[in-house]
Structure formats: structure tokens, C-alpha cells
Design a protein around this motif. Structure first.
Motif, PDB file in Angstrom:
ATOM      1  N   GLU A 139      66.802  32.546  37.657  1.00  0.00           N
ATOM      2  CA  GLU A 139      66.832  33.617  36.330  1.00  0.00           C
ATOM      3  C   GLU A 139      65.507  34.328  36.783  1.00  0.00           C
ATOM      4  OE1 GLU A 139      66.870  33.085  31.601  1.00  0.00           O
ATOM      5  OE2 GLU A 139      66.889  31.288  32.887  1.00  0.00           O
ATOM      6  N   ASN A 140      65.618  35.552  36.222  1.00  0.00           N
ATOM      7  CA  ASN A 140      64.519  36.722  36.129  1.00  0.00           C
ATOM      8  C   ASN A 140      64.446  37.285  37.688  1.00  0.00           C
ATOM      9  OD1 ASN A 140      64.036  36.640  33.342  1.00  0.00           O
ATOM     10  ND2 ASN A 140      62.802  34.731  33.945  1.00  0.00           N
ATOM     11  N   GLU A 141      65.231  37.092  38.644  1.00  0.00           N
ATOM     12  CA  GLU A 141      65.117  37.658  39.936  1.00  0.00           C
ATOM     13  C   GLU A 141      65.701  38.992  39.710  1.00  0.00           C
ATOM     14  OE1 GLU A 141      66.447  36.037  43.580  1.00  0.00           O
ATOM     15  OE2 GLU A 141      66.115  34.070  43.228  1.00  0.00           O
ATOM     16  N   PRO A 142      65.524  40.136  40.427  1.00  0.00           N
ATOM     17  CA  PRO A 142      65.688  41.485  40.353  1.00  0.00           C
ATOM     18  C   PRO A 142      67.107  41.518  40.612  1.00  0.00           C
ATOM     19  CG  PRO A 142      64.353  41.049  42.100  1.00  0.00           C
ATOM     20  CD  PRO A 142      64.262  40.007  41.555  1.00  0.00           C
ATOM     21  N   ILE A 143      68.085  42.240  39.939  1.00  0.00           N
ATOM     22  CA  ILE A 143      69.408  42.373  40.166  1.00  0.00           C
ATOM     23  C   ILE A 143      69.468  43.910  39.868  1.00  0.00           C
ATOM     24  CG2 ILE A 143      70.438  40.210  39.602  1.00  0.00           C
ATOM     25  CD1 ILE A 143      71.058  41.065  36.799  1.00  0.00           C
ATOM     26  N   SER A 144      70.402  44.636  40.581  1.00  0.00           N
ATOM     27  CA  SER A 144      71.057  45.905  40.341  1.00  0.00           C
ATOM     28  C   SER A 144      72.251  45.954  39.355  1.00  0.00           C
ATOM     29  CB  SER A 144      70.937  46.826  41.640  1.00  0.00           C
ATOM     30  OG  SER A 144      71.990  46.261  42.503  1.00  0.00           O
ATOM     31  N   VAL A 145      72.367  46.680  38.483  1.00  0.00           N
ATOM     32  CA  VAL A 145      73.663  46.800  37.692  1.00  0.00           C
ATOM     33  C   VAL A 145      74.242  48.252  37.926  1.00  0.00           C
ATOM     34  CG1 VAL A 145      74.612  46.484  35.451  1.00  0.00           C
ATOM     35  CG2 VAL A 145      72.920  44.878  36.385  1.00  0.00           C
ATOM     36  N   ARG A 146      75.190  48.634  38.327  1.00  0.00           N
ATOM     37  CA  ARG A 146      75.678  49.630  38.410  1.00  0.00           C
ATOM     38  C   ARG A 146      77.080  49.816  37.262  1.00  0.00           C
ATOM     39  NH1 ARG A 146      80.423  51.654  40.418  1.00  0.00           N
ATOM     40  NH2 ARG A 146      80.620  49.695  41.863  1.00  0.00           N
ATOM     41  N   SER A 147      76.902  50.482  36.408  1.00  0.00           N
ATOM     42  CA  SER A 147      77.760  50.685  35.182  1.00  0.00           C
ATOM     43  C   SER A 147      78.680  52.011  35.429  1.00  0.00           C
ATOM     44  CB  SER A 147      77.189  50.698  33.844  1.00  0.00           C
ATOM     45  OG  SER A 147      76.245  51.559  33.691  1.00  0.00           O
ATOM     46  N   SER A 148      79.776  52.167  35.133  1.00  0.00           N
ATOM     47  CA  SER A 148      80.519  53.319  35.665  1.00  0.00           C
ATOM     48  C   SER A 148      81.514  53.381  34.298  1.00  0.00           C
ATOM     49  CB  SER A 148      81.434  53.352  36.557  1.00  0.00           C
ATOM     50  OG  SER A 148      80.629  53.131  37.916  1.00  0.00           O
ATOM     51  N   ILE A 149      81.585  54.743  33.841  1.00  0.00           N
ATOM     52  CA  ILE A 149      82.883  55.111  32.884  1.00  0.00           C
ATOM     53  C   ILE A 149      83.815  56.173  33.679  1.00  0.00           C
ATOM     54  CG2 ILE A 149      83.325  56.478  30.871  1.00  0.00           C
ATOM     55  CD1 ILE A 149      80.639  55.695  29.716  1.00  0.00           C
ATOM     56  N   SER A 184      78.772  40.191  44.640  1.00  0.00           N
ATOM     57  CA  SER A 184      78.661  40.735  43.188  1.00  0.00           C
ATOM     58  C   SER A 184      79.356  40.084  42.287  1.00  0.00           C
ATOM     59  CB  SER A 184      78.897  42.295  43.171  1.00  0.00           C
ATOM     60  OG  SER A 184      80.478  42.491  43.163  1.00  0.00           O
ATOM     61  N   LEU A 185      78.843  40.200  40.851  1.00  0.00           N
ATOM     62  CA  LEU A 185      79.650  39.832  39.698  1.00  0.00           C
ATOM     63  C   LEU A 185      79.991  41.102  39.073  1.00  0.00           C
ATOM     64  CD1 LEU A 185      80.168  37.696  37.355  1.00  0.00           C
ATOM     65  CD2 LEU A 185      78.099  38.261  36.335  1.00  0.00           C
ATOM     66  N   THR A 186      81.459  41.321  38.876  1.00  0.00           N
ATOM     67  CA  THR A 186      81.975  42.462  38.304  1.00  0.00           C
ATOM     68  C   THR A 186      82.760  42.450  36.916  1.00  0.00           C
ATOM     69  OG1 THR A 186      82.165  43.542  40.503  1.00  0.00           O
ATOM     70  CG2 THR A 186      83.234  44.403  38.793  1.00  0.00           C
ATOM     71  N   ASN A 187      82.534  43.066  36.019  1.00  0.00           N
ATOM     72  CA  ASN A 187      83.388  42.949  34.902  1.00  0.00           C
ATOM     73  C   ASN A 187      83.733  44.313  34.294  1.00  0.00           C
ATOM     74  OD1 ASN A 187      82.916  40.282  33.012  1.00  0.00           O
ATOM     75  ND2 ASN A 187      80.889  40.646  33.998  1.00  0.00           N
ATOM     76  N   SER A 188      85.226  44.457  34.167  1.00  0.00           N
ATOM     77  CA  SER A 188      85.748  45.816  33.864  1.00  0.00           C
ATOM     78  C   SER A 188      86.608  45.688  32.854  1.00  0.00           C
ATOM     79  CB  SER A 188      86.602  46.094  35.208  1.00  0.00           C
ATOM     80  OG  SER A 188      87.664  45.359  35.723  1.00  0.00           O
ATOM     81  N   TYR A 189      86.746  46.609  32.033  1.00  0.00           N
ATOM     82  CA  TYR A 189      87.288  46.658  30.863  1.00  0.00           C
ATOM     83  C   TYR A 189      88.175  48.012  30.574  1.00  0.00           C
ATOM     84  CZ  TYR A 189      83.521  43.416  29.400  1.00  0.00           C
ATOM     85  OH  TYR A 189      82.538  42.472  29.413  1.00  0.00           O
ATOM     86  N   HIS A 190      89.358  47.835  30.313  1.00  0.00           N
ATOM     87  CA  HIS A 190      90.582  48.961  30.243  1.00  0.00           C
ATOM     88  C   HIS A 190      91.116  48.824  28.935  1.00  0.00           C
ATOM     89  CE1 HIS A 190      90.188  49.005  34.468  1.00  0.00           C
ATOM     90  NE2 HIS A 190      89.951  47.694  34.477  1.00  0.00           N
ATOM     91  N   PRO A 191      91.416  49.987  28.399  1.00  0.00           N
ATOM     92  CA  PRO A 191      92.174  50.052  27.239  1.00  0.00           C
ATOM     93  C   PRO A 191      93.822  49.637  27.535  1.00  0.00           C
ATOM     94  CG  PRO A 191      91.156  52.139  27.558  1.00  0.00           C
ATOM     95  CD  PRO A 191      90.916  51.248  28.816  1.00  0.00           C
ATOM     96  N   VAL A 192      94.319  48.635  26.837  1.00  0.00           N
ATOM     97  CA  VAL A 192      95.698  48.010  26.971  1.00  0.00           C
ATOM     98  C   VAL A 192      96.774  49.005  27.189  1.00  0.00           C
ATOM     99  CG1 VAL A 192      97.418  46.253  26.376  1.00  0.00           C
ATOM    100  CG2 VAL A 192      94.699  45.737  26.412  1.00  0.00           C
ATOM    101  N   GLU A 213      81.019  47.215  35.113  1.00  0.00           N
ATOM    102  CA  GLU A 213      79.430  46.658  35.487  1.00  0.00           C
ATOM    103  C   GLU A 213      79.547  45.977  36.500  1.00  0.00           C
ATOM    104  OE1 GLU A 213      77.623  44.882  31.957  1.00  0.00           O
ATOM    105  OE2 GLU A 213      77.404  46.712  30.805  1.00  0.00           O
ATOM    106  N   VAL A 214      79.075  46.351  37.649  1.00  0.00           N
ATOM    107  CA  VAL A 214      78.880  45.606  38.777  1.00  0.00           C
ATOM    108  C   VAL A 214      77.451  45.094  38.944  1.00  0.00           C
ATOM    109  CG1 VAL A 214      79.275  45.771  41.487  1.00  0.00           C
ATOM    110  CG2 VAL A 214      80.767  46.880  39.967  1.00  0.00           C
ATOM    111  N   THR A 215      77.310  43.893  39.064  1.00  0.00           N
ATOM    112  CA  THR A 215      75.822  43.155  39.260  1.00  0.00           C
ATOM    113  C   THR A 215      75.663  42.506  40.493  1.00  0.00           C
ATOM    114  OG1 THR A 215      75.890  42.830  36.972  1.00  0.00           O
ATOM    115  CG2 THR A 215      74.245  41.681  38.058  1.00  0.00           C
TER     116      THR A 215
END
Length: 250
Positions: free
Chosen positions: A200-210, A141-149, A223-225
Motif C-alpha cells: 500500500e502507498n507504493e507509486p502506481i500510474s493510472v491512465r484514464s481514457s474517455i 495491470s488492473l483495468t476497470n472499463s465502463y460502457h453504456p449498455v 482506468e488502467v492501473t
């Protein structure tokens, strides 16, 4: 056929075991050594060598006191739709090894989208961690996570190559209580395709979490892709749901 006969008996046997059990569900138990001896009419030393081959190839795992489990043909089962253990610990509990390649690890101003997700002001500083996640040697997967510093100022100093993000958050006093998640299937854009090594344009699943902690604060947006067919999601549904925030309709 002659090619198979030229192989050592234990190699032939490992292939026969794989052929017989390849349609099992992911993480299904295999028969014990004695039963396999009877099924394949061979000796226990040969069975052990065949099992060693399958374990080395990542097709099975052996857990002491529990038995041997088939993991080689099915997709990864992601339990994060009904647990808060995190990817690292989920994979570990399934008997596999995970690692990460860090693409980006820095403090940056929050975009409008990220600020809205974290319930902060646009331009507030956030810790952004972008990783490629691997199960064994396979890109997952490709994962992007963000956190308040402000909540975890030491987080950017952690090496997340082989470290659980949620374990690190716990060490900094953040106790996760619940998550609000969305699962979407969409075409991969150019960047996602490049990182996931697909077209490009292949189907991916994106699981986003708060993610919320026990103080009711939003401590993460992630976001986990993944490729759409690489994962089976396990989801639990309960009768009582928590009191949702303003993000409940996103």
C-alpha cells in the motif's frame, strides 16, 4: 566461474548473449545467427540452441521474415497514448502474449463519477468489466472499463479472458474515432495494492481514457492501473486537435 563452466556450452552462450545485449532498448533487433557466430566464435547449431533458450525464457522473440528482437529486460511500451488499437492488440503486435483474469463482469447502475465520465445520468445502467491483465505470465495491470449498455447490449456475454475488448466493440458496430486521456501517478490504495501484489502507498500510474466513436458518442470510460515503473509510454503530439467536449478540462 566453475559453476558456469559446468553448464552446457549453449546455456553459457545464452547467458553471454543476455549479458552483452541486456542494455538494449526494448524490442531492439539482435544480430543474425551468422553474425552471432562470429561475435562469440562458435558454431551455428550452438547459437541456435542458445537463442532457443532465450526465446523459451521470454528474453527474445523471433518473427518470421523480420529477425530476432530483444524484449527481456526493458519495460512494456504502451502505445495507447497515441493509438486506438487497445492493450490486447498492442501487446500482440510487440510479439508477446496477453491474457486476463476477470474480477468482475456485470451490469450495474452508474455512480455519479462514472455517469459524469460517460455523459449519462447517475443510475443509468452500464457494463462494468474489471480485469487483471497479464503479459506472458507476469501481472501487468488492473483495468476497470465502463460502457453504456444501450450501445452494446450483447457485450456482457463475451468472455474477455483472451479477447480484445476493442475487437468485440468493433464486432458490435462500434468504431472508435478518438480518446481523451489523462496519466496520473499516485500512491496505491489498499485494494489496488492487493490486486497488483504490491505494498500500500507504493507509486502506481493510472491512465484514464474517455473513448468516442465515429458518431461522437462516449462509448467507454476506462482506468488502467500499473506499478509506476513497469511501463514506458510512447506519446505522439499533433498540431491539430479535435473539437473537445465538456470533458476537455478534466
Amino acid at each position: 566461474m566453475s559453476e558456469r563452466r559446468d553448464k552446457p556450452l549453449y546455456i553459457q552462450l545464452s547467458e553471454q548473449i543476455l549479458d552483452k545485449y541486456r542494455n538494449l532498448d526494448y524490442y531492439s533487433p539482435l544480430p543474425g545467427e551468422r553474425e552471432l557466430c562470429e561475435i562469440f566464435n562458435t558454431s551455428r547449431p550452438t547459437i541456435r540452441k542458445a537463442i532457443d533458450v532465450l526465446e523459451k525464457d521470454g528474453k527474445i522473440i523471433r518473427l518470421q521474415g523480420k529477425g530476432t528482437f530483444f524484449v527481456g529486460e526493458g519495460p512494456h511500451v504502451d502505445h495507447q497514448m497515441n493509438s486506438i488499437m487497445g492493450f490486447y492488440n498492442d501487446v500482440k503486435l510487440q510479439g508477446k502474449i496477453t491474457s486476463s483474469k476477470i474480477l468482475l463482469q456485470k451490469i450495474e447502475p452508474a455512480s455519479k463519477k462514472i455517469a459524469d465520465k460517460l455523459d449519462i445520468q447517475e443510475g443509468d445502467m452500464v457494463f462494468h468489466l474489471e480485469r487483471l491483465r497479464y503479459i506472458g505470465k507476469e501481472l501487468y495491470s488492473l483495468t476497470n472499463s465502463y460502457h453504456p449498455v444501450d450501445y452494446m447490449p450483447e457485450l456482457p456475454k463475451v468472455d474477455f479472458t483472451n479477447q480484445s475488448l476493442y475487437d468485440a466493440m468493433s464486432e458490435f458496430g462500434i468504431q472508435i474515432e478518438w480518446m481523451q486521456q489523462v496519466l496520473e501517478v499516485k500512491p496505491a490504495n489498499a485494494y489496488e495494492a492487493l490486486q497488483l501484489e504490491i505494498e500500500e502507498n507504493e507509486p502506481i500510474s493510472v491512465r484514464s481514457s474517455i473513448t468516442y466513436d465515429t458518431k461522437k458518442r462516449i462509448v467507454e470510460y476506462v482506468e488502467v492501473t500499473t506499478q509506476a515503473y513497469r511501463t514506458k509510454y510512447e506519446i505522439a503530439v499533433y498540431g491539430n486537435k479535435p473539437n473537445l467536449s465538456k470533458h476537455s478540462n478534466e
